[in-house]
Enzyme design. Sequence first.
Site, PDB file in Angstrom:
ATOM      1  N   ASP A  47      40.315  43.613  43.950  1.00  0.00           N
ATOM      2  CA  ASP A  47      40.173  42.159  43.907  1.00  0.00           C
ATOM      3  C   ASP A  47      39.242  41.693  45.026  1.00  0.00           C
ATOM      4  O   ASP A  47      39.546  41.873  46.207  1.00  0.00           O
ATOM      5  CB  ASP A  47      41.555  41.504  44.079  1.00  0.00           C
ATOM      6  CG  ASP A  47      41.468  39.987  44.017  1.00  0.00           C
ATOM      7  OD1 ASP A  47      41.431  39.449  42.896  1.00  0.00           O
ATOM      8  OD2 ASP A  47      41.423  39.342  45.083  1.00  0.00           O
ATOM      9  N   TYR A  53      34.567  36.179  50.506  1.00  0.00           N
ATOM     10  CA  TYR A  53      34.949  37.184  51.507  1.00  0.00           C
ATOM     11  C   TYR A  53      33.742  37.785  52.229  1.00  0.00           C
ATOM     12  O   TYR A  53      33.902  38.469  53.240  1.00  0.00           O
ATOM     13  CB  TYR A  53      35.768  38.311  50.862  1.00  0.00           C
ATOM     14  CG  TYR A  53      36.989  37.856  50.096  1.00  0.00           C
ATOM     15  CD1 TYR A  53      37.515  36.572  50.249  1.00  0.00           C
ATOM     16  CD2 TYR A  53      37.620  38.707  49.188  1.00  0.00           C
ATOM     17  CE1 TYR A  53      38.631  36.154  49.527  1.00  0.00           C
ATOM     18  CE2 TYR A  53      38.737  38.299  48.469  1.00  0.00           C
ATOM     19  CZ  TYR A  53      39.230  37.024  48.636  1.00  0.00           C
ATOM     20  OH  TYR A  53      40.328  36.619  47.918  1.00  0.00           O
ATOM     21  N   LYS A  89      35.061  36.115  42.229  1.00  0.00           N
ATOM     22  CA  LYS A  89      35.491  34.710  42.192  1.00  0.00           C
ATOM     23  C   LYS A  89      34.331  33.758  42.447  1.00  0.00           C
ATOM     24  O   LYS A  89      33.499  33.997  43.328  1.00  0.00           O
ATOM     25  CB  LYS A  89      36.595  34.463  43.237  1.00  0.00           C
ATOM     26  CG  LYS A  89      37.809  35.377  43.078  1.00  0.00           C
ATOM     27  CD  LYS A  89      38.934  35.012  44.044  1.00  0.00           C
ATOM     28  CE  LYS A  89      40.058  36.035  43.984  1.00  0.00           C
ATOM     29  NZ  LYS A  89      39.827  37.210  44.810  1.00  0.00           N
ATOM     30  N   HIS A 118      37.698  30.256  41.906  1.00  0.00           N
ATOM     31  CA  HIS A 118      38.483  30.580  43.102  1.00  0.00           C
ATOM     32  C   HIS A 118      39.509  29.502  43.434  1.00  0.00           C
ATOM     33  O   HIS A 118      40.648  29.808  43.795  1.00  0.00           O
ATOM     34  CB  HIS A 118      37.536  30.795  44.300  1.00  0.00           C
ATOM     35  CG  HIS A 118      38.136  31.612  45.399  1.00  0.00           C
ATOM     36  ND1 HIS A 118      37.408  32.509  46.142  1.00  0.00           N
ATOM     37  CD2 HIS A 118      39.388  31.675  45.893  1.00  0.00           C
ATOM     38  CE1 HIS A 118      38.204  33.092  47.049  1.00  0.00           C
ATOM     39  NE2 HIS A 118      39.406  32.588  46.906  1.00  0.00           N
TER      40      HIS A 118
END
Length: 324
Positions: free
Chosen positions: A51, A56, A85, A118
């Site tokens: 994931d 990130y 996302k 997201h």
Amino acid sequence: MELCKDTSMEMNDGYRIPVIGLGTYAPDTVPKSKCEEAVKVAIEVGYRHIDGAFLYENEKEVGRAIREKIADGTVKREDIFYTGKLWSTFNTPEMVPSALEKSLKSLQFDYIDLYIIHTPLSLKPGDDLFPMDGNGKLIFDNVDLCATWEAMEACKDTGLVKSIGVSSFNRRQLEMILNKPGLKYKPVCNQVECHPYLNQRKLLEFCKSKNIVLVAFSALGSHRDERWVDQSSPLLLEDPILNSLAKKYSQSPALVALRYQLQRGVVVLAKSFTRKHIEDNFKVFDFQLTEEDMKAIDSLNQNLRYDPCQEFLGHPEYPFADDY
């Protein structure tokens, strides 16, 4: 459903999602190389669900780790289920394809298995992930999420993503998508904070009734990042009931919390950057909780949200003011 390391759940579009995944979010204090290493270790251990997210800022490293394990023959690309996302600064429909392209380029993938919105909390488009005004307040954007969803559907039609879903949507927001005129594809999943202190029972029942998979993040409580999490909130893994069950089965409290989700039909994400924890978390298939155990864990619910997204309070699409 018989649970084993190869167990996956069929989603409403016919594709399957492995029931346990490795989360790849890391605070800035964790070097990106550690995340890259963790992904390689996880694949060696047997994880097939990774994931990730544009937010990130480590998709380059995650993609490199996956490609390395493909190159050395450990897995084929089709064995891996990667979730990406769409970040909140790209929720404007015309920006969705370019956001997807950025992730594909970083990962060096031809496609993403699951691409999700997201958050429903749109932010001002631009290069800043968290655009702020002069007073240090986030600059919100008011985007029609149904239009965002149509752009996601178009991504699926190109073949660049196989499945599409959402994250942190409440029931009202899910219904808005499901009831959208001309809906082409239902969201396959809703990824939300979910653990014994926030068991999301009502949302889980609703999602199951619509054939939407609930995916749990922060399933072990939280990474307790000081920027988002109240440091005085209780530590889930220190809970006496989880610890007594852990003792009963000679397992860790973390494994009890993960197993609880799997037995409820929830797909669970576990995050760690150490080989031992990555290996330990995968032992979730080695034991089974009884009905009484499950009820005892159910009783721990206190609707405690470790990350209530305080900085988004006042946003027109703030999802956590509703009951669920």
